[in-house]
Design a protein around this motif. Structure first.
Motif, short mmCIF file in Angstrom:
data_model
loop_
_atom_site.label_atom_id
_atom_site.label_comp_id
_atom_site.label_asym_id
_atom_site.label_seq_id
_atom_site.Cartn_x
_atom_site.Cartn_y
_atom_site.Cartn_z
N PHE A 145 0.82 -1.21 0.00
CA PHE A 145 0.00 0.00 0.00
C PHE A 145 0.85 1.26 0.00
CE2 PHE A 145 -4.26 -1.88 1.08
CZ PHE A 145 -4.94 -1.19 0.10
N LYS A 190 -12.54 -3.31 -3.71
CA LYS A 190 -12.03 -3.04 -2.35
C LYS A 190 -11.43 -4.32 -1.76
CE LYS A 190 -15.22 0.65 -0.98
NZ LYS A 190 -16.29 1.05 -0.03
N TRP A 191 -12.19 -5.40 -1.84
CA TRP A 191 -11.74 -6.68 -1.30
C TRP A 191 -10.43 -7.10 -1.97
CZ3 TRP A 191 -14.53 -9.75 2.33
CH2 TRP A 191 -13.97 -11.01 2.57
N VAL A 203 -7.36 -4.94 -0.72
CA VAL A 203 -6.94 -5.19 0.67
C VAL A 203 -6.48 -6.62 0.85
CG1 VAL A 203 -7.66 -5.14 3.07
CG2 VAL A 203 -8.48 -3.37 1.51
N ASN A 212 -2.85 -7.61 2.23
CA ASN A 212 -2.75 -8.41 3.45
C ASN A 212 -2.02 -9.71 3.21
OD1 ASN A 212 -4.18 -6.42 4.74
ND2 ASN A 212 -6.01 -7.64 5.10
N LEU A 214 -11.12 -10.06 6.76
CA LEU A 214 -11.94 -9.18 5.95
C LEU A 214 -13.42 -9.49 6.13
CD1 LEU A 214 -9.90 -8.90 2.63
CD2 LEU A 214 -9.75 -7.54 4.71
N SER A 253 -14.79 -7.57 8.94
CA SER A 253 -14.66 -6.11 8.91
C SER A 253 -16.06 -5.51 8.91
CB SER A 253 -13.92 -5.67 7.65
OG SER A 253 -12.57 -6.09 7.68
N SER A 266 -10.88 -0.05 7.58
CA SER A 266 -10.03 0.01 6.39
C SER A 266 -10.66 -0.60 5.14
CB SER A 266 -8.69 -0.67 6.68
OG SER A 266 -7.99 0.00 7.70
N LEU A 267 -11.37 -1.71 5.27
CA LEU A 267 -11.94 -2.34 4.08
C LEU A 267 -13.04 -1.48 3.47
CD1 LEU A 267 -12.11 -4.68 2.10
CD2 LEU A 267 -13.57 -5.90 3.73
N GLY A 292 -10.81 2.54 3.26
CA GLY A 292 -9.39 2.75 3.04
C GLY A 292 -8.70 3.10 4.34
N LYS A 293 -7.41 3.32 4.28
CA LYS A 293 -6.63 3.56 5.51
C LYS A 293 -6.70 5.03 5.91
CE LYS A 293 -3.39 -0.24 5.64
NZ LYS A 293 -1.99 -0.59 5.86
#
Length: 480
Positions: free
Chosen positions: A264, A284-285, A288, A292, A385, A388, A419-420, A423-424
């Protein structure tokens, strides 16, 4: 004169500049949320649980936007909020020193401005990374200059939704706090707690700890210490044990090699900051999950901090198969053999587990997670995830069953598990300002819509004239 070129010497001068910048921007905005009382008690517009970096940024962003009837609650004593001087054990921050962090677009509020005001420009150029405890000093200053109303030593024991739409925060000590919106700025473990493998639960706690725990490293002098994990916290705890005089250090990593690439960080941009939330769910999935799976590597300097000790040993492809007490020690078994240790530290991260948080007892079963409605793509399975929280655009929880707990839309998860969905933006230094501003604007929008009748009545009642009636006399003559 260009204000940005004026020299700043000392914090008094920097704080004067910050006040001038805010004045020029007409900030904070004037308060606009109608006050509310119920049962003879004032209602807080926004309560924030957590007075660390995320809570400070959220509170400051809310105040700048004109929402100043707020309370910020933290269990820790003043100056102990967040991980920086408690369980964080790195020597310096991992983020580059130039990131603006929680400054909310205000140059005079940046760490660099704070640092240079005290030490000068040349020391800034010589600084490699920000010392961890100095970052805490900066956050303490930020809290003061932004007038963040943190209340320390406050423990919220239960979040109780009320039928009138308010949220009651029940306390360990004192009366409940009534609020219209609740922000959970509660860090990496804010929706659960630390993760350790089940095998550890059958072992006496005097033999092991999680990296988040308070650890008496002085007591590990002369001891055989093990650490489980391959991330930054694993290296930080290993180094701290070695520097405290551990006789040996064994680092157990299940992977065949330490991760090397921070995915990232490599694609970091304002596009990611502002665009991630707009991705379709499957993307998105995908993003991330890929990051991860690659795992975030420990910083090079943190790794060298451990590797320079000759009695530190790195064990790759070495997942822990079993743990057992053998008298006054532990036997740790991996595919490559067994090792006798006096103490083992699990640097194994955190997990979402609402059952571990009694304050969520009344709302936990209603919260929707990604696994409740998103079919996991084949080959991209992830328990992390799936658990989440499935958040709205303003970080608000959503209901698993529509209508079962409407108050969830007024509770915002401004913490790492967001985050999922977002975002961060809710826990790390690089994008914390963007996250706090998105949160504040979302709350402002929802409060205004909710109070539309009161604002409309104010619109109708406003009668201060712009024209006085004497500006231009009407023409009274006939045609020319």
């Amino acid at each position: 004169m260009d204000h940005s070129l004026l020299p700043v010497t000392g914090l008094d001068a920097l704080e004067a500049r910050l006040r001038q910048d805010l004045d020029w921007l007409e900030l904070p905005a004037k308060p606009w949320v109608p006050p509310r009382e119920t049962d003879g008690r004032s209602v807080t517009d926004v309560a924030v649980i957590g007075g660390g970096m995320a809570g400070l940024a959220a509170s400051a962003a809310l105040r700048l936007i004109g929402i100043d009837r707020q309370r910020v609650l933290d269990r820790a004593e003043q100056g102990q909020e967040g991980p920086w001087v408690t369980f964080a054990r790195m020597e310096t921050l991992r983020s580059p020193k130039g990131l603006t962090g929680p400054a909310l677009g205000l140059p005079a509020l940046t760490f660099r401005a704070w640092f240079e005001a005290q030490f000068g420009a040349e020391p800034w150029t010589q600084l490699d990374k920000i010392p961890r405890t100095q970052w805490m000093d900066y956050l303490n200053w930020y809290r003061r200059v932004m007038a963040v109303p943190v209340e320390n030593g406050v423990h919220v024991t239960l979040i109780r939704p009320r039928e009138d739409g308010l949220i009651a925060l029940e306390m360990e000590v004192g009366p409940p706090v009534l609020c219209r919106r609740l922000v959970l700025a509660t860090g990496r473990d804010g929706l659960g707690g630390e993760f350790v493998p089940d095998m550890a639960l059958g072992v006496d706690r005097r033999f092991w700890a999680h990296s988040r725990d308070t650890i008496d490293f002085a007591a590990l002098r002369g001891k055989r210490v093990g650490v489980v994990g391959a991330g930054a916290s694993a290296m930080d705890n290993a180094a701290t044990a070695l520097e405290a005089g551990a006789a040996s250090l064994d680092l157990f990593v299940r992977r065949p090699a330490l991760p090397r690439v921070n995915k990232f960080t490599g694609i970091g941009s304002q596009g990611v900051v502002h665009g991630f939330a707009g991705l379709p769910d499957e993307w998105k999935w995908r993003f991330v999950h890929h990051a991860n799976a690659a795992q975030t590597p420990p910083p090079r300097d943190s790794t060298l901090r451990v590797a320079r000790h000759p009695h530190a040993r790195l064990h790759l492809s070495s997942p822990i198969r079993s743990l057992e007490q053998t008298g006054g020690a532990l036997r740790v078994t991996t595919p490559h053999g067994s090792y006798e240790l006096d103490f083992l530290i699990f640097a194994t991260g955190f997990r979402v587990d609402l059952d571990r948080r009694p304050e969520f007892a009344l709302i936990a079963r209603h919260i929707r997670f990604w696994g409740d409605r998103f079919p996991t793509p084949p080959g991209e399975e992830s328990e992390e995830l799936s658990f989440s929280p499935d958040l709205d655009a303003d970080f608000a929880f959503q209901e698993k069953v529509p209508g079962a707990c409407p108050a969830l839309r007024h509770i915002h998860a401004f913490n790492h598990p967001a985050s999922l969905s977002a975002g961060k933006l809710a826990g790390d230094i690089p994008a914390i300002s963007a996250g706090a501003q998105r949160l504040a604007r979302g709350i402002a929008r929802s409060l205004f819509v909710e109070d539309r009748e009161a604002h409309f009545e104010r619109l109708k009642a406003y009668d201060t004239p712009e024209l006085q009636g004497d500006e231009w006399a009407p023409f009274t003559g006939g045609p020319a």
